[in-house]
Design a protein around this motif. Sequence first.
Motif, mmCIF file in Angstrom:
data_model
loop_
_atom_site.group_PDB
_atom_site.id
_atom_site.type_symbol
_atom_site.label_atom_id
_atom_site.label_comp_id
_atom_site.label_asym_id
_atom_site.label_seq_id
_atom_site.Cartn_x
_atom_site.Cartn_y
_atom_site.Cartn_z
ATOM 1 N N LEU A 104 0.410 -28.639 17.957
ATOM 2 C CA LEU A 104 0.536 -28.875 16.746
ATOM 3 C C LEU A 104 -0.951 -28.688 16.096
ATOM 4 C CD1 LEU A 104 2.323 -30.310 14.616
ATOM 5 C CD2 LEU A 104 1.755 -32.514 15.263
ATOM 6 N N ARG A 105 -1.013 -27.916 15.074
ATOM 7 C CA ARG A 105 -2.178 -27.625 14.428
ATOM 8 C C ARG A 105 -2.214 -27.646 12.896
ATOM 9 N NH1 ARG A 105 -4.567 -23.056 18.586
ATOM 10 N NH2 ARG A 105 -5.075 -24.636 20.092
ATOM 11 N N PRO A 106 -2.630 -28.693 12.306
ATOM 12 C CA PRO A 106 -2.887 -29.292 11.014
ATOM 13 C C PRO A 106 -3.853 -28.081 10.505
ATOM 14 C CG PRO A 106 -2.942 -31.020 12.022
ATOM 15 C CD PRO A 106 -3.115 -29.964 13.052
ATOM 16 N N GLY A 263 1.116 -17.913 17.699
ATOM 17 C CA GLY A 263 0.367 -19.130 17.314
ATOM 18 C C GLY A 263 -1.154 -19.352 17.822
ATOM 19 N N ASP A 264 -1.463 -18.806 18.659
ATOM 20 C CA ASP A 264 -2.914 -18.880 19.153
ATOM 21 C C ASP A 264 -3.809 -18.163 18.322
ATOM 22 O OD1 ASP A 264 -5.146 -19.243 20.931
ATOM 23 O OD2 ASP A 264 -4.763 -17.553 22.154
ATOM 24 N N ILE A 265 -3.350 -16.875 18.022
ATOM 25 C CA ILE A 265 -4.063 -16.103 16.955
ATOM 26 C C ILE A 265 -4.173 -16.446 15.623
ATOM 27 C CG2 ILE A 265 -4.166 -13.752 16.162
ATOM 28 C CD1 ILE A 265 -2.827 -12.755 18.889
ATOM 29 N N THR A 267 -3.803 -19.503 14.386
ATOM 30 C CA THR A 267 -4.406 -20.664 14.238
ATOM 31 C C THR A 267 -6.067 -20.680 14.311
ATOM 32 O OG1 THR A 267 -4.046 -21.302 16.596
ATOM 33 C CG2 THR A 267 -2.639 -22.240 14.844
ATOM 34 N N ASP A 268 -6.586 -19.415 14.798
ATOM 35 C CA ASP A 268 -8.100 -19.182 14.570
ATOM 36 C C ASP A 268 -8.394 -18.660 13.403
ATOM 37 O OD1 ASP A 268 -8.648 -19.831 17.158
ATOM 38 O OD2 ASP A 268 -10.342 -18.174 17.597
ATOM 39 N N LEU A 269 -7.432 -17.901 12.786
ATOM 40 C CA LEU A 269 -7.809 -17.371 11.180
ATOM 41 C C LEU A 269 -7.685 -18.601 10.449
ATOM 42 C CD1 LEU A 269 -8.029 -15.028 9.283
ATOM 43 C CD2 LEU A 269 -5.525 -14.541 9.532
HETATM 44 MN MN MN Z 1 -6.914 -20.206 20.776
#
Ligand code: MN
Length: 369
Positions: A104-106, A263-265, A267-269
Motif C-alpha cells: 500500500l503506497r499513499p 506497482g514497483d515502477i 510508485t518510484d515515479l
Molecule cells: Mn521499488
Amino acid sequence: MNNSYNVAVIGGDGTGPEVTREALKVAEAAGAKFGFKLNWQHYDLGGERYLKTGEVLPDSVVAELRKFKAIYLGAVGHPDVKPGILEKGILLRLRFELEQYINLRPVKLYRAADCPVKDKGPEQVDFIVVRENNEGLYAGAGGNLFKNTPHEVAIQESINTRRGVDRCLKYAFEVAAKRRGGKQPWKGLKPEDTAAGKTAQLTLCGKTNVLTYAFDLWFRGFQEMAPKYPTVKTDYAHVDAICMWFVKNPEWFDVIVTDNMFGDIITDLAAMIQGGLGVAAGGNINPEGTSMFEPMGGSAPKYTGQNVINPIAAINAAGMMLDFLGETKAAAAIENASVQIINTKIQSLAAGKMGYSTTQVGDLVASAI
Ligand code: MN
Ligand code: IPM
C-alpha cells in the motif's frame, strides 16, 4: 493505558537505523498522547550480520516474526553485499512468507514547492497505489538453460493466480470505497458520476494490449468484482500512459491497483511527484497476519552516519503502522505533525538540504504531535 503493542523492528542497513530511530521516537510520542504503549523488539538483520555470520534470515527468525502483528523495517541493502542477496533474502522473502499480498503506497504531496512538476500542488497529487506484492514477475519463477554459452536462455515468468488477483482487487475496491469516509466524493468525479452515487474511482493499471494473458485475468477479475462496489467508479489505463499522466495530470487518480512490477515502477515515479523518497512510505499488508511498514527509500549508503537523511518517510511509515494497528487518531496526528513541520520548518525534503539534521526533524515532529 488502553492498549499495548509488540512490534518487531528491523533497522537494517545504511541510513535505515537512523530513520528508524526517529520513526520510533515519533510513534512513542503519539502513544504518550493517545494512551498506548509500544514494545519494540529489535532484530539485527541486514548486511552487517550477513557479513559477520553468513546469515541472511534464519528460519527461526521468520517463525518469531510471524508472531507479531506488525514489523517496522528501516532499509536493507549494503554496499559490500552483492545486490539481490539482502533484498531478495530479507525483504522479498518476508513479503512472500508472511503473505503480505498488498503493498500500500499513499502518494500525497504536502507542499507545492516540493513537486518537480510545474503548476501541481497538494490539490493535484493525492492518490493511493495498491500494488500486488506476492506474485507477478517477482515470484521468482523461471530459470536458465545453457548458461554462459552463446545459446543461453533466460526465462522469467509472471505468475498471476485467480486467488492472488482477486484478493488484491478486493483490497483495492475496499480502499476506494472507504476513502474520504466513503461519503465525500472525490473531486475528480463528473457530475453524472456523483449523481449515480459514486464517491471514488479505482483505476486498474495494466497492459492489456500486450500482456494478453496476465492482464486479461486482471481485467476480467476487475469487471466481475465492480458491481459489488457500486460507489466506486472503475477506470482502466495502460502502465505507460499512467507514467505520462502522473507527470501531466496526476489529479486524474484517486486509487490505482496494479501488479507487482508495474506497482514497483510507478510508485518510484509517484514518489517524485509527492516530493521524493524522503517522504514516500509504504505498508506490506497481510490483513489477517503480520504486516510490515517501511519508508520506500533504500539504505542510502552515501548519507550513512551523517545525520542528514530525511526521516519523514520513515515517520509516515510508522503512522501507517499505527493506523493498521487501529490507532487511527495517533496516525492522523503523526501525518498532521509531519505536514506542519514540512510547511513551517523544513527547507527542502532532500537529504542534507533540510536545514535540520535527521534527529532534529524527528524531535520537531515528535513535539508537534
Ligand atoms: Mn521499488
Ligand atoms: C521496493 C523496492 C523493492 C522492490 C526491492 C528492494 C526488492 O524497490 O520496495 O519498491 O522491488 O519491491
